[in-house]
Design a protein around this motif. Structure first.
Motif, PDB file in Angstrom:
ATOM      1  N   SER A   1       4.925  20.281   7.118  1.00  0.00           N
ATOM      2  CA  SER A   1       4.950  19.085   6.281  1.00  0.00           C
ATOM      3  C   SER A   1       4.260  19.348   4.949  1.00  0.00           C
ATOM      4  CB  SER A   1       4.257  17.918   6.989  1.00  0.00           C
ATOM      5  OG  SER A   1       4.206  16.776   6.144  1.00  0.00           O
ATOM      6  N   ARG A   2       4.756  18.687   3.899  1.00  0.00           N
ATOM      7  CA  ARG A   2       4.096  18.739   2.593  1.00  0.00           C
ATOM      8  C   ARG A   2       3.134  17.572   2.396  1.00  0.00           C
ATOM      9  NH1 ARG A   2       9.221  20.902   1.368  1.00  0.00           N
ATOM     10  NH2 ARG A   2       9.137  22.845   0.163  1.00  0.00           N
ATOM     11  N   PHE A   3       3.169  16.577   3.280  1.00  0.00           N
ATOM     12  CA  PHE A   3       2.304  15.406   3.158  1.00  0.00           C
ATOM     13  C   PHE A   3       1.100  15.584   4.084  1.00  0.00           C
ATOM     14  CE2 PHE A   3       6.660  13.929   2.298  1.00  0.00           C
ATOM     15  CZ  PHE A   3       6.495  13.540   0.973  1.00  0.00           C
ATOM     16  N   LEU A   4      -0.028  15.933   3.492  1.00  0.00           N
ATOM     17  CA  LEU A   4      -1.202  16.304   4.270  1.00  0.00           C
ATOM     18  C   LEU A   4      -2.288  15.237   4.148  1.00  0.00           C
ATOM     19  CD1 LEU A   4      -1.419  20.006   3.054  1.00  0.00           C
ATOM     20  CD2 LEU A   4      -0.093  19.100   4.977  1.00  0.00           C
ATOM     21  N   PRO A   5      -2.984  14.940   5.236  1.00  0.00           N
ATOM     22  CA  PRO A   5      -4.132  14.026   5.136  1.00  0.00           C
ATOM     23  C   PRO A   5      -5.146  14.575   4.145  1.00  0.00           C
ATOM     24  CG  PRO A   5      -3.558  14.445   7.432  1.00  0.00           C
ATOM     25  CD  PRO A   5      -2.748  15.419   6.616  1.00  0.00           C
ATOM     26  N   ALA A   6      -5.766  13.687   3.385  1.00  0.00           N
ATOM     27  CA  ALA A   6      -6.739  14.092   2.373  1.00  0.00           C
ATOM     28  C   ALA A   6      -7.906  13.119   2.387  1.00  0.00           C
ATOM     29  CB  ALA A   6      -6.081  14.126   0.987  1.00  0.00           C
ATOM     30  N   PRO A   7      -9.059  13.529   1.881  1.00  0.00           N
ATOM     31  CA  PRO A   7     -10.211  12.622   1.824  1.00  0.00           C
ATOM     32  C   PRO A   7     -10.048  11.594   0.713  1.00  0.00           C
ATOM     33  CG  PRO A   7     -10.773  14.726   0.844  1.00  0.00           C
ATOM     34  CD  PRO A   7      -9.396  14.900   1.430  1.00  0.00           C
ATOM     35  N   PHE A   8     -10.730  10.469   0.850  1.00  0.00           N
ATOM     36  CA  PHE A   8     -10.788   9.464  -0.208  1.00  0.00           C
ATOM     37  C   PHE A   8     -11.807   9.936  -1.235  1.00  0.00           C
ATOM     38  CE2 PHE A   8     -13.165   5.622  -1.678  1.00  0.00           C
ATOM     39  CZ  PHE A   8     -12.181   5.147  -2.548  1.00  0.00           C
ATOM     40  N   GLU A   9     -11.374  10.111  -2.498  1.00  0.00           N
ATOM     41  CA  GLU A   9     -12.266  10.673  -3.501  1.00  0.00           C
ATOM     42  C   GLU A   9     -11.774  10.369  -4.911  1.00  0.00           C
ATOM     43  OE1 GLU A   9     -12.273  14.849  -2.742  1.00  0.00           O
ATOM     44  OE2 GLU A   9     -10.132  15.065  -3.084  1.00  0.00           O
ATOM     45  N   THR A  10     -12.653  10.593  -5.881  1.00  0.00           N
ATOM     46  CA  THR A  10     -12.416  10.549  -7.333  1.00  0.00           C
ATOM     47  C   THR A  10     -11.929   9.201  -7.864  1.00  0.00           C
ATOM     48  OG1 THR A  10     -10.157  11.485  -7.257  1.00  0.00           O
ATOM     49  CG2 THR A  10     -12.001  13.039  -7.429  1.00  0.00           C
ATOM     50  N   HIS A  11     -11.977   8.140  -7.068  1.00  0.00           N
ATOM     51  CA  HIS A  11     -11.755   6.792  -7.572  1.00  0.00           C
ATOM     52  C   HIS A  11     -12.491   5.823  -6.654  1.00  0.00           C
ATOM     53  CE1 HIS A  11      -8.712   7.107  -4.439  1.00  0.00           C
ATOM     54  NE2 HIS A  11      -8.389   5.829  -4.562  1.00  0.00           N
ATOM     55  N   THR A  12     -12.679   4.592  -7.111  1.00  0.00           N
ATOM     56  CA  THR A  12     -13.494   3.643  -6.368  1.00  0.00           C
ATOM     57  C   THR A  12     -12.791   2.304  -6.230  1.00  0.00           C
ATOM     58  OG1 THR A  12     -14.610   2.724  -8.322  1.00  0.00           O
ATOM     59  CG2 THR A  12     -15.574   4.717  -7.333  1.00  0.00           C
ATOM     60  N   ASP A  13     -13.277   1.507  -5.264  1.00  0.00           N
ATOM     61  CA  ASP A  13     -12.786   0.138  -5.116  1.00  0.00           C
ATOM     62  C   ASP A  13     -13.042  -0.662  -6.388  1.00  0.00           C
ATOM     63  OD1 ASP A  13     -11.888   0.537  -2.541  1.00  0.00           O
ATOM     64  OD2 ASP A  13     -13.708  -0.227  -1.596  1.00  0.00           O
ATOM     65  N   GLU A  14     -14.183  -0.439  -7.018  1.00  0.00           N
ATOM     66  CA  GLU A  14     -14.527  -1.181  -8.231  1.00  0.00           C
ATOM     67  C   GLU A  14     -13.521  -0.903  -9.343  1.00  0.00           C
ATOM     68  OE1 GLU A  14     -18.438  -2.000 -10.948  1.00  0.00           O
ATOM     69  OE2 GLU A  14     -18.001   0.070 -10.398  1.00  0.00           O
ATOM     70  N   GLU A  15     -13.146   0.356  -9.502  1.00  0.00           N
ATOM     71  CA  GLU A  15     -12.171   0.706 -10.544  1.00  0.00           C
ATOM     72  C   GLU A  15     -10.839  -0.001 -10.325  1.00  0.00           C
ATOM     73  OE1 GLU A  15     -13.451   5.202 -11.842  1.00  0.00           O
ATOM     74  OE2 GLU A  15     -12.279   4.941 -10.018  1.00  0.00           O
ATOM     75  N   MET A  16     -10.368  -0.009  -9.099  1.00  0.00           N
ATOM     76  CA  MET A  16      -9.083  -0.641  -8.820  1.00  0.00           C
ATOM     77  C   MET A  16      -9.179  -2.152  -8.993  1.00  0.00           C
ATOM     78  SD  MET A  16      -7.380   2.055  -8.356  1.00  0.00           S
ATOM     79  CE  MET A  16      -5.805   1.264  -7.992  1.00  0.00           C
ATOM     80  N   ASP A  17     -10.339  -2.728  -8.660  1.00  0.00           N
ATOM     81  CA  ASP A  17     -10.535  -4.163  -8.849  1.00  0.00           C
ATOM     82  C   ASP A  17     -10.553  -4.509 -10.338  1.00  0.00           C
ATOM     83  OD1 ASP A  17     -11.017  -6.831  -7.916  1.00  0.00           O
ATOM     84  OD2 ASP A  17     -13.134  -6.576  -8.391  1.00  0.00           O
ATOM     85  N   ILE A  18     -11.153  -3.646 -11.144  1.00  0.00           N
ATOM     86  CA  ILE A  18     -11.170  -3.872 -12.587  1.00  0.00           C
ATOM     87  C   ILE A  18      -9.748  -3.889 -13.141  1.00  0.00           C
ATOM     88  CG2 ILE A  18     -11.776  -2.774 -14.784  1.00  0.00           C
ATOM     89  CD1 ILE A  18     -14.430  -1.957 -13.483  1.00  0.00           C
ATOM     90  N   LEU A  19      -8.898  -2.999 -12.667  1.00  0.00           N
ATOM     91  CA  LEU A  19      -7.499  -3.009 -13.105  1.00  0.00           C
ATOM     92  C   LEU A  19      -6.827  -4.327 -12.739  1.00  0.00           C
ATOM     93  CD1 LEU A  19      -6.249   0.622 -12.278  1.00  0.00           C
ATOM     94  CD2 LEU A  19      -6.818  -0.344 -14.516  1.00  0.00           C
ATOM     95  N   MET A  20      -7.092  -4.825 -11.542  1.00  0.00           N
ATOM     96  CA  MET A  20      -6.506  -6.108 -11.140  1.00  0.00           C
ATOM     97  C   MET A  20      -7.019  -7.249 -12.016  1.00  0.00           C
ATOM     98  SD  MET A  20      -4.270  -5.826  -8.709  1.00  0.00           S
ATOM     99  CE  MET A  20      -4.198  -7.240  -7.599  1.00  0.00           C
TER     100      MET A  20
END
Length: 226
Positions: free
Chosen positions: A189-208
């Motif tokens: 498979s080319r779709f591999l599990p990866a860690p959550f990193e380099t962005h935050t919940d706060e950043e995504m909330d700011i975009l919203m």
């Protein structure tokens, strides 16, 4: 069983909440307009070197289909398009706004972006080795030497490998489902599990907040139209 994805070297700057106090009032309605129907006050954050089609960006710049956005090593750019979708372009990035059969299309050439998309009209993101079909979603992605890091922060995304479009994965997420879309398959498979990193919940909330809504991770139901 797939191996865990390898962390990439990209370390984006953390956003500052105070830079996003302005919220697009028109976006609060959740109305999704054609990509050409951009409203005023698109730019919500501009730092460092940012250009649009080779011209330095300003807080009054407009972003239109066909535009190429490039950020320098100190650049950071957040803008709203169609009054309902918000995009964060991090440093050392190149992003092209394109058209695709009546759908909005973003092409990440290099670097990293975070983006939130209103429900209703399909959107599409292209990166070096993956195509993502978007359905009212928050996402974060960055290009890496071994592929593309792609996190479905919430919503539904269909990922398709550019090397083999028959290889697909539909991801339904309520809180961050990261993948490393590898250039080479591992364990089939080319779709591999990866860690959550380099962005935050706060950043995504700011975009919203830029479109008058809230991240459903931070505020349950915050992505619903009022």
């Amino acid at each position: 069983m797939a191996k865990e994805g390898v962390s990439g070297p990209y370390l984006g700057e953390r956003l500052s909440r105070r830079r996003f106090l302005r919220v697009a009032a028109a976006g609060a309605s959740g109305l999704l307009l054609p990509l050409e129907a951009f409203g005023d006050d698109q730019v919500h954050d501009l730092r460092g070197r940012v250009s649009i089609n080779g011209v330095p960006a300003t807080t009054k710049s407009a972003v239109r289909p066909g535009d190429r956005i490039v950020t320098g090593s100190d650049g950071h750019f957040v803008f709203v398009m169609a009054k309902s979708d918000a995009v964060m372009v991090r440093s050392r990035s190149e992003l092209v706004i394109e058209r695709y059969e009546e759908q909005g299309l973003l092409r990440l050439v290099t670097g990293a972006i975070g983006a939130v998309f209103a429900r209703g009209r399909p959107r599409r993101i292209l990166a070096a080795n993956v195509t993502a079909g978007i359905r009212g979603t928050g996402v974060y992605l960055e290009t890496r030497g071994d592929g593309t890091y792609f996190c479905t922060c919430w919503g539904v995304v269909e990922l398709a490998s550019a090397q083999d479009p028959r290889e697909r994965e539909v991801i339904t997420s309520t809180r961050h489902v990261p993948r490393l879309v590898s250039l080479q398959p591992r364990d089939g498979s080319r779709f591999l599990p990866a860690p959550f990193e380099t962005h935050t919940d706060e950043e995504m909330d700011i975009l919203m907040k830029c479109v008058g809504l809230r991240s459903p991770i931070v505020v349950p139901g915050g992505d619903q139209e009022k």
